[in-house]
Design an enzyme around this catalytic site. Sequence first.
Site: not given
Ligand code: PSZ
Length: 283
Positions: A32, A51, A99, A101, A146, A178, A202
Amino acid sequence: MTLYFMDGRFTKRDGLNISIDDRGYYFGDGVYEVVKVYNGELFTVREHISRLFESAMKIKLSIPFTEEQLINISKELVAQNSISVGHIYMQVTRGDSPRQHQFPDPTVPAIVTAYAVEAPRPLGNIEKGVAIKSIEDIRWLRCDIKSLNLLGSVLAKQEAHEGGYAEAILHRNGVVTEGASTNMFGIKDGVVHTHPVTNLILNGITRQVVLGLCKELQIPVSEKEFTLEQALEMDEFFYTSTTAEVMPVLTIDEHTIGDGTPGLITKSLQKAFNKKIPVTATK
Ligand code: PSZ
């Protein structure tokens, strides 16, 4: 009325055709993106969609649209829903199949769904700063993807939330990786420190924007591992994400960072970030 995107068309919520056999539902088998909208304009949409394709490729998922088509669908959602300040959510799953895997064989079409929502910028926190909580990073070893599988992040965020903290700062073997949904940055003696781009984080689009701003402002950067212990001794601390932007951190657990107010370099990065987005986005 909110319009959603699914199966190549725009529809109202009750026109969505979600299956119980969607592999996103069973396995979190999909990827996503979230893209910010300022003044009706998508911010860094090309980077986000690119990405999305990278994440999909890493899980051997083929997206039945081109990058250009997904950008146009995103723009259409913003326009159709008259979004001023908010974001787009877009996900792709490995399709609708009984379903099991292993991947469906023969392959079934990937399912792309998306919507747009109006949501204000967290301007109060951006100005005042927030408190965060250190939590062990128990996520899998492909945090560069992601993926829809977010249990590690969900549990960390919930634990932080229950303690009244804005975010979790995750650490693996003592090293800060992170946040639950953000990238972490510390500043010591004028140098900006953040985790290198590896499988353990990420590579945030906002992270990349901020590193670009550091270059423009001639602020030295070190993309090397730092420990939680070192984090506590930083002069300034902040985290970034699409929705959090550049968020000052005042405390980690009960430990105060610097003088307990947003730092000068953090504020100069916020100012530079604000110049990159449409100026009237004050919501
Ligand atoms: O609305 C929200 O709370 C959001 S929108 C995007 C995110 C949160 N996070 C993205 C993300 C992530 O899930 C992880 C594990 N690390 C870093 C980030 C930051 O990524 P960007 O800057 O691309 O959103």
